[in-house]
Design a protein around this motif. Structure first.
Motif, short mmCIF file in Angstrom:
data_model
loop_
_atom_site.label_atom_id
_atom_site.label_comp_id
_atom_site.label_asym_id
_atom_site.label_seq_id
_atom_site.Cartn_x
_atom_site.Cartn_y
_atom_site.Cartn_z
N HIS A 4 -4.19 -45.65 -14.06
CA HIS A 4 -4.61 -44.57 -14.86
C HIS A 4 -2.42 -44.52 -13.96
O HIS A 4 -2.12 -44.01 -14.35
CB HIS A 4 -4.31 -43.00 -13.29
N LEU A 5 -2.05 -45.58 -13.59
CA LEU A 5 -0.63 -45.93 -13.16
C LEU A 5 0.01 -46.50 -14.38
O LEU A 5 1.13 -46.74 -14.12
CB LEU A 5 -0.70 -46.52 -11.61
N PRO A 7 0.92 -47.76 -17.97
CA PRO A 7 1.62 -46.77 -19.50
C PRO A 7 1.11 -48.10 -20.26
O PRO A 7 0.53 -48.69 -20.27
CB PRO A 7 3.29 -47.18 -19.27
N ALA A 136 10.99 -37.26 -15.45
CA ALA A 136 9.45 -37.46 -16.06
C ALA A 136 9.09 -37.41 -17.23
O ALA A 136 8.55 -37.90 -18.14
CB ALA A 136 8.12 -36.05 -14.75
N ARG A 140 9.04 -39.90 -20.77
CA ARG A 140 7.70 -39.35 -21.26
C ARG A 140 8.20 -39.39 -22.79
O ARG A 140 7.59 -39.84 -23.61
CB ARG A 140 6.94 -38.14 -21.14
N ASP A 255 7.02 -44.44 -18.59
CA ASP A 255 6.15 -43.64 -19.95
C ASP A 255 5.56 -42.00 -18.97
O ASP A 255 5.26 -41.28 -19.55
CB ASP A 255 4.61 -43.77 -19.21
N THR A 257 4.80 -41.07 -15.75
CA THR A 257 3.41 -40.74 -14.60
C THR A 257 4.79 -41.34 -13.70
O THR A 257 5.60 -41.84 -13.36
CB THR A 257 3.27 -42.04 -15.31
#
Length: 449
Positions: A4-5, A7, A136, A140, A255, A257
């Motif tokens: 999940h970390l 991108p 963030a 993103r 991304d 995160t």
């Protein structure tokens, strides 16, 4: 594995100022270090003035300076297929950081040029986020739109790594200058990445601690940039590198995160030490937004000796003798040659406090016992003077003037060590107290180192 970390694209995809150099190009890019004179509402007030983003040592009339060649014209680099910022993009970014989207060409001059004025980008947009969430959101959005991003802090770097290569969006951390917490027992400081190093030093010194890092550019550099470049600094001998004193980091990946490793525990045996990936990564893996750093107690006794050496071999032997005789109180050891001293005289208008020598050495001690430290330093100075390793020297112990020596100010109340006689003279302390600030007028080791 922590999927999940990761991108959707490689983490470095957005940071094209790093990847834009073709293979074999001579430009080595670095993250951070940019203009620092931007105020942050509620930040460390009373230290830095307000005003537009300007480079240290520059003025608003930067257009009078010689034009700096664009980086693509100076080096064999090519722009990768990133999108170009559109009006819709500006509107979206304005929604993320309202009132902090800078498109004025005059305000963009300084962040587009490096501190040495050797490279220049052509960015047309600068963003000033205040929080990690804003960073963030920015990353993103840029990730989804395939827009290149250039993180920038104090812009004090010497290799042009904090300035854009092409038209990347500059994300400045200058408004992220809040101290989040400080523990007055453990000395753990948690702050945002845009805090200026000197402001942090003043903050912790008022509470009986010191920053483990000290640099000549401390009045402009940001702690986030220091971590991103793993800066060594003047206190490396005493406290080591940032890899040992940084306890935790908060980082935003390409991304958007948010990776929260902002622990304040000195002993943490759990899991992977992910923060080490970002210390020294120079912005290739993400944008550092907050730092947790361990601050040592402030020493109660500090002395600085500035010495002249007849040759480089004597400089090395002086260093060996210094480490052997001063041991735990040795805080810093810096040297410069005669050519550096000429530059100090020419550009800073300062004079050397000792007779002309091929090399010069600055030794700083820091401890908790003034009498104990002075005795050890005295024995060391006797040894190097008697052995011919040092031909001349000056000693200062006043706190204000010690700081002046490191930062290029006046060194007053110093005592000329004209041979061993000064060391054995019973009026030594009286001589220290009797000199006026105008008796010796040199500083600038900090500016040169």
């Amino acid at each position: 594995m922590m999927p999940h970390l990761v991108p959707r694209r490689p983490v470095w995809w957005l940071f094209c100022w790093r990847a834009a150099c073709v293979q074999g190009a001579s430009v080595r890019q670095r993250m951070w270090a940019g203009p620092s004179r931007i105020p942050g509402p509620g930040g460390l007030r009373g230290v830095w003035g307000t005003g537009p983003l300007v480079r240290q040592g520059s003025s608003s009339a930067s257009s009078r300076a010689p034009e700096v060649t664009l980086t693509p014209e100076r080096y064999p680099v090519r722009r990768l297929p990133f999108s170009v910022v559109s009006e819709d993009d500006l509107a979206a970014l304005e929604h993320i950081v309202p009132g902090r989207v800078i498109t004025d060409p005059e305000e963009l001059e300084a962040p587009n040029v490096d501190w040495l004025r050797t490279v220049r980008g052509s960015s047309k947009v600068l963003l000033r986020p205040r929080t990690t969430q804003e960073v963030a959101h920015i990353l993103r959005y840029c990730h989804e739109r395939n827009l290149a991003v250039n993180p920038q802090g104090g812009n004090t770097g010497m290799v042009g790594g904090s300035t854009p290569v092409f038209d990347e969006i500059i994300v400045s951390t200058a408004l992220m200058n809040q101290v989040l917490s400080f523990h007055d027992v453990s000395g753990v400081l948690v702050c945002q990445a845009g805090c200026v190093l000197e402001a942090l030093s003043q903050y912790v010194e008022e509470r009986g601690f010191v920053m483990p890092l000290d640099l000549g550019a401390k009045g402009s550099c940001h702690i986030g940039g220091n971590v991103a470049t793993n800066a060594g600094g003047l206190r490396f001998l005493r406290y080591g590198s940032l890899r040992g004193t940084v306890l935790g980091l908060e980082v935003v990946l390409a991304d958007g995160t948010v990776l929260n490793c902002l622990t304040s525990l000195r002993k943490d045996n759990t899991g992977y030490d992910l923060k080490q990936l970002f210390i020294g990564s120079e912005g290739t893996l993400g944008v550092i937004t907050a730092v947790s750093v361990l601050c040592p107690p402030k020493p109660s006794a500090v002395n600085v000796a500035f010495l002249g050496c007849p040759g480089f071999a004597e400089v090395l032997q002086t260093f060996r003798t210094c480490r052997a005789m001063l041991g735990e109180i040795l805080s810093a050891f810096e040297f410069m040659d005669a050519e550096c001293m000429k530059l100090v005289r020419l550009h800073l208008g300062l004079s050397c406090p000792v007779q002309e020598s091929p090399f010069y050495v600055l030794v700083e001690t820091a401890g908790s016992g003034p009498g104990h430290d002075a005795e050890k330093l005295g024995r060391f100075l006797e040894q190097v003077l008697d052995s011919g390793l040092v031909t001349d020297g000056t000693l200062g112990s006043d706190e204000r003037r010690i700081k002046g020596l490191w930062t290029g100010g006046w060194l007053g109340r110093a005592w000329g060590l004209r041979g061993r006689a000064a060391l054995s003279d019973p009026s030594y302390e009286a001589g220290l107290a009797g000199l006026s600030p105008g008796d010796v007028s040199w500083g600038g080791m900090g500016a040169v180192s």
